[in-house]
Scaffold this motif. Structure first.
Motif, PDB file in Angstrom:
ATOM      1  N   VAL A 161       0.813  -1.226   0.000  1.00  0.00           N
ATOM      2  CA  VAL A 161       0.000   0.000   0.000  1.00  0.00           C
ATOM      3  C   VAL A 161       0.844   1.272   0.000  1.00  0.00           C
ATOM      4  N   ALA A 162       2.165   1.152  -0.082  1.00  0.00           N
ATOM      5  CA  ALA A 162       3.075   2.295   0.060  1.00  0.00           C
ATOM      6  C   ALA A 162       2.862   3.356  -1.021  1.00  0.00           C
ATOM      7  N   GLN A 163       3.143   4.591  -0.649  1.00  0.00           N
ATOM      8  CA  GLN A 163       3.023   5.732  -1.552  1.00  0.00           C
ATOM      9  C   GLN A 163       4.411   6.273  -1.898  1.00  0.00           C
ATOM     10  N   GLY A 165       7.767   8.309  -2.192  1.00  0.00           N
ATOM     11  CA  GLY A 165       8.475   9.074  -1.177  1.00  0.00           C
ATOM     12  C   GLY A 165       8.779   8.303   0.080  1.00  0.00           C
ATOM     13  N   SER A 166       8.176   7.118   0.234  1.00  0.00           N
ATOM     14  CA  SER A 166       8.434   6.308   1.426  1.00  0.00           C
ATOM     15  C   SER A 166       9.430   5.207   1.102  1.00  0.00           C
ATOM     16  N   LYS A 167      10.127   4.723   2.142  1.00  0.00           N
ATOM     17  CA  LYS A 167      11.100   3.651   1.940  1.00  0.00           C
ATOM     18  C   LYS A 167      10.421   2.351   1.506  1.00  0.00           C
ATOM     19  N   ALA A 168       9.158   2.182   1.886  1.00  0.00           N
ATOM     20  CA  ALA A 168       8.439   0.941   1.551  1.00  0.00           C
ATOM     21  C   ALA A 168       7.986   0.919   0.089  1.00  0.00           C
ATOM     22  N   TYR A 169       7.969   2.095  -0.553  1.00  0.00           N
ATOM     23  CA  TYR A 169       7.471   2.202  -1.927  1.00  0.00           C
ATOM     24  C   TYR A 169       8.429   1.531  -2.896  1.00  0.00           C
ATOM     25  N   GLY A 170       7.880   0.655  -3.751  1.00  0.00           N
ATOM     26  CA  GLY A 170       8.726  -0.053  -4.694  1.00  0.00           C
ATOM     27  C   GLY A 170       7.897  -0.855  -5.678  1.00  0.00           C
ATOM     28  N   GLU A 181      -7.373  -1.794  -6.127  1.00  0.00           N
ATOM     29  CA  GLU A 181      -7.465  -0.891  -4.981  1.00  0.00           C
ATOM     30  C   GLU A 181      -6.916  -1.648  -3.777  1.00  0.00           C
ATOM     31  N   THR A 182      -6.017  -1.031  -3.026  1.00  0.00           N
ATOM     32  CA  THR A 182      -5.351  -1.730  -1.929  1.00  0.00           C
ATOM     33  C   THR A 182      -5.524  -0.976  -0.613  1.00  0.00           C
ATOM     34  N   GLU A 264      10.638   8.504  -5.975  1.00  0.00           N
ATOM     35  CA  GLU A 264       9.937   9.782  -6.115  1.00  0.00           C
ATOM     36  C   GLU A 264       8.851   9.748  -7.185  1.00  0.00           C
ATOM     37  N   ILE A 265       8.816   8.700  -8.002  1.00  0.00           N
ATOM     38  CA  ILE A 265       7.946   8.679  -9.181  1.00  0.00           C
ATOM     39  C   ILE A 265       6.623   7.979  -8.867  1.00  0.00           C
ATOM     40  N   PRO A 266       5.494   8.644  -9.071  1.00  0.00           N
ATOM     41  CA  PRO A 266       4.205   7.999  -8.813  1.00  0.00           C
ATOM     42  C   PRO A 266       3.884   6.962  -9.888  1.00  0.00           C
ATOM     43  N   LEU A 267       2.879   6.163  -9.611  1.00  0.00           N
ATOM     44  CA  LEU A 267       2.436   5.113 -10.534  1.00  0.00           C
ATOM     45  C   LEU A 267       2.183   5.680 -11.936  1.00  0.00           C
TER      46      LEU A 267
END
Length: 279
Positions: A161-163, A165-170, A181-182, A264-267
């Motif tokens: 569910v990470a957005q 800018g976060s370390k979890a985002y990948g 939808e998560t 930094e890049i959104p979906l």
């Protein structure tokens, strides 16, 4: 008296069948039937659905799904020690539970299920992420499932569910959020399980979209995202230089600054870049 009340407590089931959890199978049993019923309810109204459950173990969540009204449950269990306990549940719910003894990574469940289908599982830790990726990347979309209600280590749930800018985002966040939808719907402490794991757990609910959120070729998007996050500390112009000789121009055309980093890049940006790379 409901069928679930006529069955013995799970601790008794485990003692009767000597079902000590095996670390090699990623097993951590959830024995509180109030909690398993709550997880089952997170999957929504199951009365018109077949439900796929992976790794039922002694059957705590299985009992919750059936008691909450699932039309039918297909439970895939690798550990043959659990089969007698699951057979007792099948007897309590005639015609509504089918158990397959085998490896979820090798079995095609669709031969045993009738749409609409939902997936609900306390996934074994050692195969959970691999199964999720498979369910998110079928050859055809929409997939066979309407929704996934899955328990993971909390760290994995946060990655889904990470957005930006976060370390979890990948990669996992992009893969999941592109086509579903998560949301995290429950947190569970280690003490809820037997044996207690060293980590917290969380239940994630994913609802399949009819179409991906943004247009992109799945294979190209996967390659771009993998390359970007494999070297996430590098600027994108460096991490993606193998994608195309003019990658900086393609980044700019997709609305991305070449000196930005993957997290930094959104979906939407990754989908735009996948379209540029595909050209």
């Amino acid at each position: 008296m409901s069928a679930i009340d006529s069955l013995p407590p799970l601790r008794e089931v485990i003692a009767t069948h000597d079902l000590r959890a095996k670390k090699s199978l990623g097993q951590n049993f959830l024995l509180d039937l109030n909690l398993t019923a709550k997880i089952a309810r997170q999957a929504g109204d199951l009365s018109a659905c077949d439900v796929l459950e992976i790794g039922p173990g002694p059957g705590g969540l299985t009992r919750g799904l059936l008691a909450e009204g699932a039309r039918r449950v297909l439970a895939v269990e690798k550990d043959a020690r659990c089969l007698p306990a699951l057979a007792e549940i099948a007897d309590a719910y005639p015609g509504r539970l089918e158990v397959i003894n085998g490896d979820a990574l090798e079995i095609d469940p669709l031969a045993h299920l009738t749409p609409p289908i939902r997936v609900a599982a306390n996934l074994p830790y050692n195969v959970g992420t691999e199964l999720l990726v498979r369910w998110l990347t079928p050859k055809q979309w929409p997939p066979f499932w309407q929704s996934l209600t899955l328990m993971f280590q909390k760290e994995v749930a946060q990655r889904i569910v990470a957005q930006p800018g976060s370390k979890a985002y990948g990669r996992l966040a992009i893969l999941a959020q592109w086509r579903a939808e998560t949301r995290i719907v429950m947190d569970l402490p280690p003490q809820a399980f037997t044996p207690a794991p060293k980590v917290h757990s969380a239940v994630v609910h994913l609802t399949a979209l009819d179409q991906p959120k943004y247009n992109a070729d799945a294979a190209v998007l996967s390659r771009v995202v993998a390359a970007a996050f494999n070297q996430r500390r590098k600027m994108l112009r460096a991490s993606l230089k193998g994608m195309a000789p003019d990658i900086e121009d393609r980044l700019v055309a997709a609305g991305i600054t070449p000196t930005q980093r993957a997290e930094e890049i959104p979906l939407e940006g990754f989908c735009a870049l996948a379209r540029e790379v595909a050209r």
